[in-house]
Design a protein around this motif. Structure first.
Motif, short mmCIF file in Angstrom:
data_model
loop_
_atom_site.label_atom_id
_atom_site.label_comp_id
_atom_site.label_asym_id
_atom_site.label_seq_id
_atom_site.Cartn_x
_atom_site.Cartn_y
_atom_site.Cartn_z
N TRP A 1 4.15 23.73 8.43
CA TRP A 1 3.37 22.82 9.28
C TRP A 1 3.56 23.28 10.71
O TRP A 1 4.68 23.46 11.18
CB TRP A 1 3.85 21.38 9.13
N VAL A 2 2.45 23.50 11.43
CA VAL A 2 2.51 23.99 12.81
C VAL A 2 1.63 23.11 13.69
O VAL A 2 0.46 22.87 13.34
CB VAL A 2 2.05 25.46 12.93
N GLY A 3 2.17 22.65 14.80
CA GLY A 3 1.36 21.83 15.69
C GLY A 3 2.16 21.30 16.87
O GLY A 3 3.27 21.77 17.15
N THR A 4 1.57 20.34 17.56
CA THR A 4 2.19 19.70 18.72
C THR A 4 2.51 18.25 18.37
O THR A 4 1.82 17.64 17.56
CB THR A 4 1.24 19.76 19.93
N ALA A 5 3.55 17.73 18.99
CA ALA A 5 3.95 16.33 18.73
C ALA A 5 2.98 15.38 19.43
O ALA A 5 3.25 14.87 20.53
CB ALA A 5 5.38 16.11 19.21
N ARG A 6 1.86 15.17 18.79
CA ARG A 6 0.86 14.22 19.27
C ARG A 6 0.49 13.31 18.10
O ARG A 6 0.47 13.75 16.95
CB ARG A 6 -0.40 14.94 19.76
N GLU A 7 0.12 12.09 18.43
CA GLU A 7 -0.18 11.13 17.37
C GLU A 7 -1.37 11.55 16.51
O GLU A 7 -1.39 11.30 15.31
CB GLU A 7 -0.40 9.75 17.98
N ASN A 8 -2.38 12.21 17.14
CA ASN A 8 -3.54 12.61 16.35
C ASN A 8 -3.22 13.74 15.37
O ASN A 8 -3.96 13.97 14.40
CB ASN A 8 -4.72 13.03 17.25
N LYS A 9 -2.09 14.44 15.57
CA LYS A 9 -1.67 15.49 14.63
C LYS A 9 -0.96 14.89 13.41
O LYS A 9 -0.81 15.56 12.39
CB LYS A 9 -0.73 16.47 15.32
N ARG A 10 -0.49 13.67 13.54
CA ARG A 10 0.17 12.92 12.46
C ARG A 10 1.28 13.71 11.75
O ARG A 10 1.28 13.88 10.53
CB ARG A 10 -0.87 12.43 11.45
N PRO A 11 2.26 14.19 12.51
CA PRO A 11 3.34 14.96 11.89
C PRO A 11 4.16 14.16 10.88
O PRO A 11 4.77 14.74 9.97
CB PRO A 11 4.20 15.39 13.09
N GLN A 12 4.16 12.82 11.02
CA GLN A 12 4.94 12.00 10.08
C GLN A 12 4.44 12.17 8.64
O GLN A 12 5.21 11.96 7.69
CB GLN A 12 4.86 10.52 10.46
N LEU B 1 -0.02 26.71 4.33
CA LEU B 1 -0.03 25.92 5.56
C LEU B 1 -0.68 24.59 5.25
O LEU B 1 -1.72 24.53 4.58
CB LEU B 1 -0.84 26.62 6.66
N VAL B 2 -0.07 23.50 5.73
CA VAL B 2 -0.68 22.18 5.57
C VAL B 2 -1.07 21.65 6.95
O VAL B 2 -0.40 21.90 7.95
CB VAL B 2 0.25 21.17 4.86
N ASN B 3 -2.19 20.91 6.98
CA ASN B 3 -2.67 20.31 8.21
C ASN B 3 -2.91 18.82 7.98
O ASN B 3 -3.58 18.44 7.03
CB ASN B 3 -3.97 20.99 8.66
N THR B 4 -2.36 18.00 8.88
CA THR B 4 -2.44 16.54 8.72
C THR B 4 -3.22 15.87 9.85
O THR B 4 -3.22 14.65 9.97
CB THR B 4 -1.03 15.94 8.66
N SER B 5 -3.89 16.67 10.69
CA SER B 5 -4.54 16.14 11.89
C SER B 5 -5.71 15.21 11.58
O SER B 5 -6.39 15.36 10.57
CB SER B 5 -5.06 17.29 12.75
N ARG B 6 -5.93 14.31 12.52
CA ARG B 6 -7.11 13.45 12.47
C ARG B 6 -8.27 14.11 13.23
O ARG B 6 -9.41 13.98 12.86
CB ARG B 6 -6.79 12.09 13.10
N TRP B 7 -7.95 14.81 14.32
CA TRP B 7 -8.95 15.48 15.17
C TRP B 7 -8.52 16.93 15.40
O TRP B 7 -7.36 17.22 15.61
CB TRP B 7 -9.05 14.81 16.54
N GLU B 8 -9.48 17.83 15.40
CA GLU B 8 -9.25 19.22 15.78
C GLU B 8 -10.58 19.78 16.29
O GLU B 8 -11.61 19.11 16.25
CB GLU B 8 -8.78 20.07 14.58
N GLY B 9 -10.54 21.04 16.73
CA GLY B 9 -11.77 21.80 16.95
C GLY B 9 -11.86 22.76 15.77
O GLY B 9 -12.17 22.38 14.65
N PHE B 10 -11.54 24.02 16.03
CA PHE B 10 -11.31 24.98 14.95
C PHE B 10 -9.88 25.47 15.15
O PHE B 10 -9.62 26.30 16.01
CB PHE B 10 -12.31 26.14 15.01
N PRO B 11 -8.93 24.97 14.36
CA PRO B 11 -7.52 25.22 14.65
C PRO B 11 -7.15 26.70 14.63
O PRO B 11 -7.45 27.43 13.69
CB PRO B 11 -6.80 24.48 13.51
#
Length: 368
Positions: free
Chosen positions: A202-213, A274-284
């Motif tokens: 899992w790769v991303g930033t600690a933002r709520e829309n990424k939903r890392p939980q 790779l897993v993605n849990t985001s609510r919003w993205e562009g083209f990751p």
């Protein structure tokens, strides 16, 4: 003409340009630096306006002139007048023929005003789907940010989008035409060697829309599987701390924290999924980096223009329950996982190659 002066307004791009380890620089910054590098190789004069990083106010990095400003946007609160005034002064120093902005949105109005006043060209490149969602902008952006964004959007010379969906949304919601240019991604020179037993990344930033939980829930649902979390700190310090503490309470997740873009490829190379849990993205960018390393993606909600499904690049789950099943399926079925990985690398090579995409930008900048 190939010697046009192009300036990228990108407050957080300095770590990518300098190859240093500041704990923030996202996909938008990576894309702009890749574009800039391609332009310098084709005799364009390229500069960047970045934020507050200390040292000399003007630097030269690999034939790119970097103008530093006092702009700082780490806490989510912006002292608009001094910060935007300093950006305006940097625009004057750059004295470019064309200015390029991807984010943050509130700078759109400032750059547009400058370009209109000085009769310079201005290109805005959308970085996320909600840039073209008027309802979201009205709901989530402050009145100052919203006003600056909408003012600038009506005054740009070109809008660049990453997907057909974004293109349709700009036309539907704003009546504006846009140009589709996909993100670019370099292919690793070495073929990836996967770790055994398989690891899910899992790769991303600690933002709520990424939903890392949701990664924690996924790991608890499949306790026999090993997960790794690579996460850059977001602007909410409390949320950063919560995520770090919660992650370390899950026994089958290895918390790697922040890894700079220049060093992250080795983690993709040894991962299997790779897993993605985001609510919003562009083209990751994470999708592209994974696919370049022959890693299928299991995405909960994000599938830009349905490329995952159309090109067999992984699985689009749509629900958390299905995501658990999809991860189990690809981990247990090595042949399917490898087949999707091969499709994925070929897709990146065909659709997101550096030469192909940089040519599109060069043609755009020469003819605007």
């Amino acid at each position: 003409m190939n010697n046009r002066k192009i300036c990228f307004v990108s407050p957080n791009a300095y770590p990518i340009l300098k190859n240093t380890c500041y704990e923030f620089a996202g996909g938008a910054e990576v894309q702009q630096v890749l574009i800039a590098q391609a332009l310098t190789e084709n005799n364009f004069q390229v500069s960047f306006i970045v934020g507050k990083y200390g040292g000399k106010k003007t630097e030269k990095i690999n034939n790119i002139t970097v103008f530093k400003s006092s702009y700082e946007y780490k806490t989510g609160k912006l002292h608009y007048v001094p910060a935007l005034s300093d950006i305006f002064l940097a625009l004057c120093k750059a004295n470019a023929d064309l200015y390029f902005l991807r984010n943050p949105k509130h700078l759109l109005g400032v750059v547009a005003y400058y370009c209109q006043m000085k009769k310079r060209k201005f290109v805005f490149s959308s970085s996320i789907d909600y840039d073209s969602d008027l309802k979201h902008i009205r709901k989530k952006e402050s009145i100052i940010s919203r006003t600056l964004f909408l003012y600038g959007l009506r005054r740009v010379d070109r809008i660049i989008v990453q997907t057909d969906k974004q293109k349709r949304q700009f036309e539907k919601n704003f009546g504006l035409n846009s140009v589709l240019i996909k993100n670019m991604c370099p292919l690793p020179s070495l073929m990836p060697v996967k770790e055994s037993p398989p690891v899910v990344l899992w790769v991303g930033t600690a933002r709520e829309n990424k939903r890392p939980q949701l990664l924690f829930e996924l790991a608890r649902a499949i306790p026999s599987l090993k997960f790794r979390m690579i996460i850059a700190p977001g602007r909410n310090e409390r949320f950063n701390k919560i995520i770090k503490e919660q992650c370390r309470s899950v026994h089958n997740i290895e918390f790697l924290g922040f890894i700079p873009y220049q060093k992250i490829n080795k983690e993709y190379a040894r991962a299997s999924l790779l897993v993605n849990t985001s609510r919003w993205e562009g083209f990751p960018n994470t999708f592209l980096q994974a696919w370049a390393n022959e890693i299928p993606v299991v995405s909960l909600e994000i599938d830009p223009d349905e490329v995952i499904c159309k090109h067999k690049l992984g699985l689009h789950s749509r629900t958390f329950e299905q995501m658990v099943k999809d991860v189990k399926l690809l981990i247990e079925n090595e042949d399917l996982r490898r087949e999707m990985g091969i499709y994925a690398r070929k897709y990146v090579e065909a659709e997101h190659g550096i030469k192909k995409i940089s040519r599109q930008y060069i043609d755009l900048f020469k003819n605007i």
